[in-house]
Design an enzyme around this catalytic site. Structure first.
Site, PDB file in Angstrom:
ATOM      1  N   ALA A  47       0.755  -1.210  -0.138  1.00 16.61           N
ATOM      2  CA  ALA A  47      -0.059  -0.182   0.163  1.00 16.61           C
ATOM      3  C   ALA A  47       0.757   1.168  -0.045  1.00 16.61           C
ATOM      4  O   ALA A  47       0.556   2.135  -1.082  1.00 16.61           O
ATOM      5  CB  ALA A  47      -0.300  -0.166   1.524  1.00 16.61           C
ATOM      6  N   ARG A  88      -5.629  -0.198  -9.551  1.00 18.90           N
ATOM      7  CA  ARG A  88      -5.602  -1.243  -8.449  1.00 18.90           C
ATOM      8  C   ARG A  88      -6.398  -1.144  -7.177  1.00 18.90           C
ATOM      9  O   ARG A  88      -6.578   0.466  -6.637  1.00 18.90           O
ATOM     10  CB  ARG A  88      -3.937  -1.797  -7.792  1.00 18.90           C
ATOM     11  CG  ARG A  88      -3.643  -2.471  -8.450  1.00 18.90           C
ATOM     12  CD  ARG A  88      -2.481  -3.277  -7.678  1.00 18.90           C
ATOM     13  NE  ARG A  88      -2.675  -4.392  -6.515  1.00 18.90           N
ATOM     14  CZ  ARG A  88      -2.272  -4.420  -6.033  1.00 18.90           C
ATOM     15  NH1 ARG A  88      -0.906  -4.429  -5.340  1.00 18.90           N
ATOM     16  NH2 ARG A  88      -2.642  -6.302  -5.002  1.00 18.90           N
ATOM     17  N   ASP A 248      -4.139  -2.731   4.143  1.00 13.64           N
ATOM     18  CA  ASP A 248      -4.274  -2.218   2.873  1.00 13.64           C
ATOM     19  C   ASP A 248      -5.020  -1.460   3.318  1.00 13.64           C
ATOM     20  O   ASP A 248      -5.791   0.153   1.873  1.00 13.64           O
ATOM     21  CB  ASP A 248      -4.988  -2.956   1.334  1.00 13.64           C
ATOM     22  CG  ASP A 248      -3.439  -3.945   1.249  1.00 13.64           C
ATOM     23  OD1 ASP A 248      -3.243  -4.948   1.537  1.00 13.64           O
ATOM     24  OD2 ASP A 248      -2.614  -3.139   0.053  1.00 13.64           O
ATOM     25  N   LYS A 259      -3.792  -8.632   2.715  1.00 12.26           N
ATOM     26  CA  LYS A 259      -3.625  -9.320   1.664  1.00 12.26           C
ATOM     27  C   LYS A 259      -4.412 -10.908   2.407  1.00 12.26           C
ATOM     28  O   LYS A 259      -4.341 -11.139   2.960  1.00 12.26           O
ATOM     29  CB  LYS A 259      -2.021  -9.949   1.834  1.00 12.26           C
ATOM     30  CG  LYS A 259      -0.996 -11.111   0.675  1.00 12.26           C
ATOM     31  CD  LYS A 259      -1.953 -10.832  -0.267  1.00 12.26           C
ATOM     32  CE  LYS A 259      -1.770  -9.504  -1.347  1.00 12.26           C
ATOM     33  NZ  LYS A 259      -2.617  -9.657  -2.167  1.00 12.26           N
TER      34      LYS A 259
HETATM   35  O1  MRU Z   1      -0.917  -6.932  -3.411  1.00 13.54           O
HETATM   36  P1  MRU Z   1       0.421  -6.708  -2.660  1.00 13.54           P
HETATM   37  O2  MRU Z   1       1.175  -7.415  -2.915  1.00 13.54           O
HETATM   38  O3  MRU Z   1       0.211  -5.123  -2.838  1.00 13.54           O
HETATM   39  O4  MRU Z   1      -0.839  -7.359  -1.186  1.00 13.54           O
HETATM   40  C1  MRU Z   1       0.193  -5.824   0.281  1.00 13.54           C
HETATM   41  C2  MRU Z   1      -0.354  -6.053   1.005  1.00 13.54           C
HETATM   42  O5  MRU Z   1      -1.261  -7.089   1.205  1.00 13.54           O
HETATM   43  C3  MRU Z   1       0.834  -5.454   2.263  1.00 13.54           C
HETATM   44  O6  MRU Z   1       0.256  -6.294   3.531  1.00 13.54           O
HETATM   45  C4  MRU Z   1      -0.301  -4.210   2.223  1.00 13.54           C
HETATM   46  O7  MRU Z   1      -0.491  -2.901   1.556  1.00 13.54           O
HETATM   47  C5  MRU Z   1       0.791  -3.753   3.692  1.00 13.54           C
HETATM   48  S1  MRU Z   1       2.414  -3.199   3.036  1.00 13.54           S
HETATM   49  C6  MRU Z   1       3.063  -1.898   4.073  1.00 13.54           C
END
Ligand code: MRU
Length: 357
Positions: A47, A88, A248, A259
């Site tokens: 994120a 996204r 996120d 995630k």
């Molecule tokens: O699909 P991604 O790899 O962008 O998902 C990332 C995550 O779910 C992380 O846990 C979240 O963005 C926090 S990152 C500091």
């Protein structure tokens, strides 16, 4: 230390996270469309890193826009912002970053709207361009400082000698640097605590196996990789003393989008009496979402579930689903770690309060 993302005169340079851990290669996005593609295709992900990439993409697009008057530049800004916003949907940092760039644009044109201004438009356009580049670069520096602050607040929650489970990658690769969840772990280690990290591999994109394991090993923080379906086993065996993940988007009531698979880990942690922490900057909290049910969940291609590295791992004709995130209800979250401190339930009171601090 690698750089997740940086601004260069040639464009926005990023480490290509799709190719880790096999190769440490960098790509330079030379147009805003290339930045948008890089976000969509997960060259860069996580994120806060997506937020910085979005800001730099906007700055790049506006720098190279053909407009020769302010109204046209504003139109082009909106078109660039719309393209990047479509990449996204779940991580709110993307939209937060675009909004911040819009504010910077407006601030740098403010004196033009005053009727007494005699400034030529070309001067204002140059100022807007410079300001947006400066703002995007500032957001990167600020993100690292925020992660370090989160680390200072959260490190006290991790006991010396403990084993900490994490899911996905919420590290330096997912941010401007240092990381959110992994930033808290890094800060505890920097304080001299001996920690072990268990990293869920995080199907289907394998952010845990490919990215978390890679960056922790690089930092010489002891890491043990497990498949996602082993987490319950180790929690039940008492091998894990804390879980820490990133986010996120966090709703006003404390529900967390993170995630896919995070929800299952949170329920298992709760069942086994293990604290479950979420480390995230305030830019990840979306007060316009009353609960997690309002948060849009990205549905990615089922091909990412059916194949890995170009190799088919399921029958070609079978249906598959790929929601990229899930919602963890706030009742499973022991505390949220932010740059302004650690907050605990009731989140509908403590979240608004942390914004006033
Ligand atoms: O699909 P991604 O790899 O962008 O998902 C990332 C995550 O779910 C992380 O846990 C979240 O963005 C926090 S990152 C500091």
């Amino acid at each position: 230390m690698f750089k997740t993302i940086e601004w260069t005169d040639a464009g926005v340079r990023m480490i290509d996270q799709r190719r880790l851990p096999r190769e440490e290669v960098y790509v330079t996005c030379r147009t805003y469309q290339e930045v948008a593609d890089a976000i969509r295709e997960m060259v860069i992900r996580g994120a806060p890193a997506i937020g910085v990439a979005a800001a730099m993409g906007v700055a790049l697009g506006v720098r190279d826009a053909s407009a020769n008057n302010l109204a046209a530049l504003r139109d082009q800004f909106e078109q660039i912002a719309a393209t990047i916003a479509k990449t996204r949907p779940t991580a709110v940092n993307l939209f937060w970053a675009i909004e911040r760039m819009r504010r910077a644009f407006n601030q740098s044109t403010e004196n033009l709207s005053r009727s007494e201004s005699t400034e030529p438009e070309s001067v204002v356009i140059a100022r807007v361009r410079a300001r947006l580049i400066e703002e995007a670069q500032h957001m990167l520096v600020e993100d690292i400082a925020i992660n370090q602050a989160m680390g200072r607040h959260g490190a006290a929650l991790l006991q010396d000698g403990s084993t900490v489970l994490t899911h996905c990658n919420a590290g330096a690769l997912a941010t401007g640097g240092y990381g959110t969840a992994l930033g808290v772990i890094r800060a505890a280690v920097e304080q001299g605590k001996q920690l072990q990290v268990f990293a869920d591999e995080t199907r289907p994109f394998l952010q845990g196996a490919r990215l978390t394991a890679w960056e922790l090993a690089k930092d010489r923080i002891p890491v043990t990789l497990i498949t996602d379906n082993m987490a319950g086993h180790f929690l039940h065996q008492g091998k894990i003393q804390a879980v820490i993940v990133g986010a996120d988007r966090i709703a006003a009531n404390g529900d967390v989008a993170n995630k896919i698979g995070t929800y299952a880990v949170a329920v298992l942690a709760h069942e086994n009496g293990v604290p479950f922490y979420v480390a995230a900057p305030l830019s990840t909290i979306d007060l316009s979402m009353a609960t997690g049910d309002d948060i849009p969940i990205e549905e990615r291609s089922p091909e990412e579930v059916k194949r890995w590295g170009g190799v088919s791992i399921a029958p070609e004709n079978v249906a598959a689903r790929h929601p990229a995130f899930d919602i963890t209800p706030h009742r499973y979250i022991t505390a949220l770690i932010t740059e302004r401190g650690v907050i605990r339930p009731p989140y509908n009171e403590t979240i608004p309060a942390v914004f006033q601090k």
